[in-house]
Structures are given as C-alpha cells and as structure tokens.
Design an enzyme around this catalytic site. Structure first.
Site, PDB file in Angstrom:
ATOM      1  N   GLN A  11       0.819  -1.225   0.000  1.00 15.10           N
ATOM      2  CA  GLN A  11       0.000   0.000   0.000  1.00 15.10           C
ATOM      3  C   GLN A  11       0.851   1.273   0.000  1.00 15.10           C
ATOM      4  OE1 GLN A  11      -3.629   0.151   2.440  1.00 15.10           O
ATOM      5  NE2 GLN A  11      -2.426  -1.046   3.890  1.00 15.10           N
ATOM      6  N   ASP A  36      14.535 -10.251  -1.054  1.00 16.80           N
ATOM      7  CA  ASP A  36      13.630 -10.956  -0.142  1.00 16.80           C
ATOM      8  C   ASP A  36      14.085 -10.754   1.299  1.00 16.80           C
ATOM      9  OD1 ASP A  36      11.967 -12.631   1.243  1.00 16.80           O
ATOM     10  OD2 ASP A  36      12.073 -14.270  -0.209  1.00 16.80           O
ATOM     11  N   ALA A  60       7.480  -4.831   4.989  1.00 12.65           N
ATOM     12  CA  ALA A  60       7.369  -5.369   6.341  1.00 12.65           C
ATOM     13  C   ALA A  60       6.492  -6.608   6.317  1.00 12.65           C
ATOM     14  CB  ALA A  60       6.747  -4.334   7.286  1.00 12.65           C
ATOM     15  N   THR A  62       3.455  -7.691   7.659  1.00  9.88           N
ATOM     16  CA  THR A  62       2.377  -6.872   8.222  1.00  9.88           C
ATOM     17  C   THR A  62       1.143  -7.683   8.654  1.00  9.88           C
ATOM     18  OG1 THR A  62       1.561  -6.480   5.986  1.00  9.88           O
ATOM     19  CG2 THR A  62       2.973  -4.771   6.938  1.00  9.88           C
ATOM     20  N   TYR A 125       3.968  -8.866  16.089  1.00 12.56           N
ATOM     21  CA  TYR A 125       4.209  -7.863  15.039  1.00 12.56           C
ATOM     22  C   TYR A 125       4.775  -6.578  15.647  1.00 12.56           C
ATOM     23  CZ  TYR A 125       2.957  -4.050  11.833  1.00 12.56           C
ATOM     24  OH  TYR A 125       2.986  -2.918  11.051  1.00 12.56           O
ATOM     25  N   LYS A 129       8.547  -4.987  15.106  1.00  9.47           N
ATOM     26  CA  LYS A 129       8.740  -3.641  14.524  1.00  9.47           C
ATOM     27  C   LYS A 129       9.533  -2.763  15.485  1.00  9.47           C
ATOM     28  CE  LYS A 129       7.195  -2.044  11.203  1.00  9.47           C
ATOM     29  NZ  LYS A 129       7.755  -1.885   9.843  1.00  9.47           N
TER      30      LYS A 129
HETATM   31  N1  LIG Z   1      -1.031  -1.420   7.316  1.00  9.54           N
HETATM   32  C1  LIG Z   1      -1.106  -0.688   8.429  1.00  9.54           C
HETATM   33  O1  LIG Z   1      -2.194  -0.450   8.973  1.00  9.54           O
HETATM   34  C2  LIG Z   1       0.146  -0.102   9.039  1.00  9.54           C
HETATM   35  C3  LIG Z   1       0.014   0.657  10.216  1.00  9.54           C
HETATM   36  C4  LIG Z   1       1.159   1.233  10.774  1.00  9.54           C
HETATM   37  C5  LIG Z   1       2.395   1.054  10.162  1.00  9.54           C
HETATM   38  N2  LIG Z   1       2.481   0.292   9.050  1.00  9.54           N
HETATM   39  C6  LIG Z   1       3.816   0.097   8.458  1.00  9.54           C
HETATM   40  O2  LIG Z   1       3.820   0.763   7.210  1.00  9.54           O
HETATM   41  C7  LIG Z   1       4.686   0.070   6.299  1.00  9.54           C
HETATM   42  C8  LIG Z   1       3.934  -0.214   5.021  1.00  9.54           C
HETATM   43  O3  LIG Z   1       2.789  -1.015   5.330  1.00  9.54           O
HETATM   44  P1  LIG Z   1       1.727  -1.391   4.204  1.00  9.54           P
HETATM   45  O4  LIG Z   1       0.387  -1.296   4.823  1.00  9.54           O
HETATM   46  O5  LIG Z   1       2.035  -0.659   2.935  1.00  9.54           O
HETATM   47  O6  LIG Z   1       2.076  -2.938   4.015  1.00  9.54           O
HETATM   48  P2  LIG Z   1       1.514  -3.967   2.941  1.00  9.54           P
HETATM   49  O7  LIG Z   1       0.519  -3.328   2.047  1.00  9.54           O
HETATM   50  O8  LIG Z   1       1.158  -5.183   3.698  1.00  9.54           O
HETATM   51  O9  LIG Z   1       2.814  -4.257   2.067  1.00  9.54           O
HETATM   52  C9  LIG Z   1       3.905  -4.911   2.617  1.00  9.54           C
HETATM   53  C10 LIG Z   1       5.021  -4.868   1.613  1.00  9.54           C
HETATM   54  O10 LIG Z   1       6.144  -5.562   2.174  1.00  9.54           O
HETATM   55  C11 LIG Z   1       6.560  -6.537   1.254  1.00  9.54           C
HETATM   56  N3  LIG Z   1       7.139  -7.698   1.903  1.00  9.54           N
HETATM   57  C12 LIG Z   1       6.588  -8.486   2.872  1.00  9.54           C
HETATM   58  N4  LIG Z   1       7.429  -9.497   3.148  1.00  9.54           N
HETATM   59  C13 LIG Z   1       8.515  -9.327   2.346  1.00  9.54           C
HETATM   60  C14 LIG Z   1       9.705 -10.060   2.149  1.00  9.54           C
HETATM   61  N5  LIG Z   1       9.962 -11.187   2.821  1.00  9.54           N
HETATM   62  N6  LIG Z   1      10.620  -9.590   1.260  1.00  9.54           N
HETATM   63  C15 LIG Z   1      10.374  -8.468   0.544  1.00  9.54           C
HETATM   64  N7  LIG Z   1       9.247  -7.748   0.662  1.00  9.54           N
HETATM   65  C16 LIG Z   1       8.326  -8.181   1.559  1.00  9.54           C
HETATM   66  C17 LIG Z   1       5.302  -6.942   0.498  1.00  9.54           C
HETATM   67  O11 LIG Z   1       5.674  -7.581  -0.691  1.00  9.54           O
HETATM   68  P3  LIG Z   1       4.698  -8.663  -1.405  1.00  9.54           P
HETATM   69  O12 LIG Z   1       3.718  -7.851  -2.217  1.00  9.54           O
HETATM   70  O13 LIG Z   1       5.620  -9.471  -2.245  1.00  9.54           O
HETATM   71  O14 LIG Z   1       4.030  -9.444  -0.306  1.00  9.54           O
HETATM   72  C18 LIG Z   1       4.673  -5.567   0.285  1.00  9.54           C
HETATM   73  O15 LIG Z   1       5.289  -4.898  -0.781  1.00  9.54           O
HETATM   74  C19 LIG Z   1       5.181  -1.168   7.052  1.00  9.54           C
HETATM   75  O16 LIG Z   1       6.425  -0.858   7.635  1.00  9.54           O
HETATM   76  C20 LIG Z   1       4.169  -1.351   8.155  1.00  9.54           C
HETATM   77  O17 LIG Z   1       4.746  -1.995   9.272  1.00  9.54           O
HETATM   78  C21 LIG Z   1       1.390  -0.274   8.455  1.00  9.54           C
END
Ligand SMILES: NC(=O)c1ccc[n+]([C@@H]2O[C@H](COP(=O)([O-])OP(=O)(O)OC[C@H]3O[C@@H](n4cnc5c(N)ncnc54)[C@H](OP(=O)(O)O)[C@@H]3O)[C@@H](O)[C@H]2O)c1
Length: 292
Positions: A11, A36, A60, A62, A125, A129
């Site tokens: 996202q 990876d 991450a 997530t 999680y 983090k």
């Molecule tokens: N979502 C929330 O509500 C939230 C809230 C607070 C903070 N955050 C933080 O914001 C950041 C972005 O979150 P988001 O919501 O954009 O996450 P997301 O939509 O779940 O996307 C996660 C990304 O990480 C990649 N990823 C996961 N495992 C991986 C691996 N082993 N190697 C390489 N890439 C990997 C995924 O790739 P694939 O597409 O290949 O799976 C995807 O591109 C993260 O640091 C998260 O902790 C998120």
C-alpha cells in the site's frame, strides 16, 4: 537523487514510488524476488550494489494475526533485514528511513503517544517492529524513523476495501468500537516522507491524519462517504461491538493515537483530518474503478 523504496508492491511503498517519481527522483523499487527480506543475510549485498542516496524501508511482515503463528519470519523481515539494510547504508554513507507503527505501544495510555513515550508492544508484530527500530538506530544513529497507523490506500488490501465489499453485499455490519486510533491515507504519508527527506531529517517522528476514530467510526464513514461518491452500499446498519465479540490471534492496543506535535511544524501544509482524506481517497478509488 537516487531513492530505493522497498515494499513497492504494498500500500504505502506503491504510493510513495508514485509520489517520489513525480518529483523527478531516480527510483529503484526492488520487489520480493529481487530483495527478499526473509533472508537478512542476503540483504546487504543487494542494498550496497544500488548505493541509493536514501533507502526507504516500507516492506514489512504486516500480517498481525499470522505473526503470532510465525514469529521467526516476522523477526527476520521486520528486525533482522531492517538491520541488514541499515548496516549496508551505513557502509557506503547513505541515508535511511524506516517505517514503523503505532503497534509498538501497548495502548494502555489514554492520551496520544509522543515520540518519547515508552514502547511496550502487546503482540509479535509490534515487538518485531519495535526491535527493528532499535537495531536500525543503533547501527545508523542518523536514521529517520516514521511511525504511522491504520494505513489505507487505493492499492492493496485494507480496511476501507474490506468494508466497501461487505457493505455492497450485507445488510448489517458489526465492527469493533473499543479500539481507538487514526486512519491514515498513503497519499498523505507519502507527502510527509517526501517533506522529511527533502529536509534531510533524522530521529523519530509520528505521523497520521488528524482526528481520532474507532474502527466502528471508520466503518460508518466508509459506508456513508462511499455511498456519496457512488459505491454500491446495501448495508442499512453498522453496529458497534466490543473486541471481545471479535476474537483475533493477536491482542491489539486499545488506544494508539499518535501525537503529531513534533512533525506538524516541519510540514509545508496542515495535516488533513482523516475524514477529509478518506473522502478524497474514495473519490479517487471510485474514478479509478470506473475507468478500468
Ligand atoms: N497497514 C497498516 O495499517 C500499518 C500501520 C502502521 C504502520 N504500518 C507500516 O507501514 C509500512 C507499510 O505497510 P503497508 O500497509 O504498505 O504494508 P503492505 O501493504 O502489507 O505491504 C507490505 C510490503 O512488504 C513486502 N514484503 C513483505 N514481506 C517481504 C519479504 N519477505 N521480502 C520483501 N518484501 C516483503 C510486500 O511484498 P509482497 O507484495 O511481495 O508481499 C509488500 O510490498 C510497514 O512498515 C508497516 O509496518 C502499516
């Protein structure tokens, strides 16, 4: 400037690539096949080979509930690979921004969490983090940590899309009303990251949209604003329920509102209220779906 963004299929990473590319930066966005994070020992070479001025780690593990069942993988991705990135960036003298989360806090506080409040995560999680943040700052004291919360955007799976789908087919939705936080739009988070790297900042910052909501408040706004922009909504009732009626693998913080005092003064524009950003996102999503 050369900027490497991890997690560009997610996202936030996807939106950030769009925003930074629009500013004329050279963007490198390796996907999971090229970088990876489940293999921390291999991360360094891949980062050093690119020598980006900034590395922004949006990738991450997530899946908050699934992390309880596979903590080792969550730690490899969220802590050990973040450390590997920081070591590589430190070796060639680059800059790094690590994205982090409100889930590093326990949620036992009743006023917004500042950057100085003590992290005390209540699930795997959140702990992975938090440890990721700590190792990044130990290895690279000039790193930038941006904590955000309740992320949604037009890319990927998220609460907004889940509620829109449910509201299109079900008359009644039940949503928890005893977890409080702030929904945050990827477009606003990306503009904030843009401002922070432009300003060459370091240290820890909190950023979310303005305002406070429960998941129930958020769901009510999604259905009413969603209907107003044209999404089909058959749901007649959204009912508040306690978390106890919606058991999950991982415990979640009851209150994870982040204090934004520190970042407000650095941003070129006022932070939009979450309802305003949700409305803008829904309009964008509707237009996008109409034209595809
Ligand atoms: N979502 C929330 O509500 C939230 C809230 C607070 C903070 N955050 C933080 O914001 C950041 C972005 O979150 P988001 O919501 O954009 O996450 P997301 O939509 O779940 O996307 C996660 C990304 O990480 C990649 N990823 C996961 N495992 C991986 C691996 N082993 N190697 C390489 N890439 C990997 C995924 O790739 P694939 O597409 O290949 O799976 C995807 O591109 C993260 O640091 C998260 O902790 C998120």
């Amino acid at each position: 400037m050369k900027v490497l963004v991890t997690g560009s299929t997610g996202q936030l990473g996807g939106e950030l690539v769009r925003v930074l590319a629009g500013e004329g930066h050279e963007i490198i966005a390796p996907d999971r096949r090229e970088l990876d994070l489940a293999f921390p020992e291999k991360v360094g070479d891949a980062i050093r080979a690119r020598e980006a001025d900034w590395v922004i780690n949006c990738a991450a593990y997530t899946q908050v509930d699934q992390a309880e069942a596979e903590p080792e993988l969550a730690y490899r991705v969220n802590r050990d690979s973040a450390a590997g990135i920081a070591r590589a960036v430190s070796a060639y003298g680059g800059r790094m921004l690590q994205v982090s989360t409100d889930f590093i806090f326990s949620g036992k506080q009743s006023c917004p969490y500042t950057e100085e409040d003590r992290p005390d995560p209540v699930n795997v999680y959140g702990q992975s983090k938090w440890e990721g943040e700590r190792v990044v700052r130990e290895i690279l004291p000039g790193a930038l940590i941006l904590r955000t919360a309740w992320v949604y955007g037009s890319r990927g799976a998220n609460f907004v899309r889940t509620i829109l789908m449910a509201a299109a087919s079900r008359e009644e939705l039940r949503v928890v009303d005893d977890q409080i936080g702030t929904p945050s739009w990827t477009a606003d988070i990306s503009r904030t990251i843009q401002a922070l790297i432009r300003g060459d900042r370091q240290g820890v910052y909190h950023f979310t949209n303005e305002g406070v909501a429960s998941w129930y408040d958020f769901a009510c706004a999604i259905t009413s604003l969603g209907a107003s922009v044209g999404f089909p909504v058959v749901a007649r009732r959204v009912l508040p329920i306690p978390s106890a009626d919606y058991p999950t693998q991982a415990i979640r913080p009851r209150f994870s509102v982040l204090d934004k005092q520190k970042i407000r003064t650095l941003l070129p524009a006022p932070i939009p209220h979450w309802r305003e950003s949700l409305h803008a996102m829904l309009k964008e999503l509707y237009q996008c779906e109409e034209s595809s």
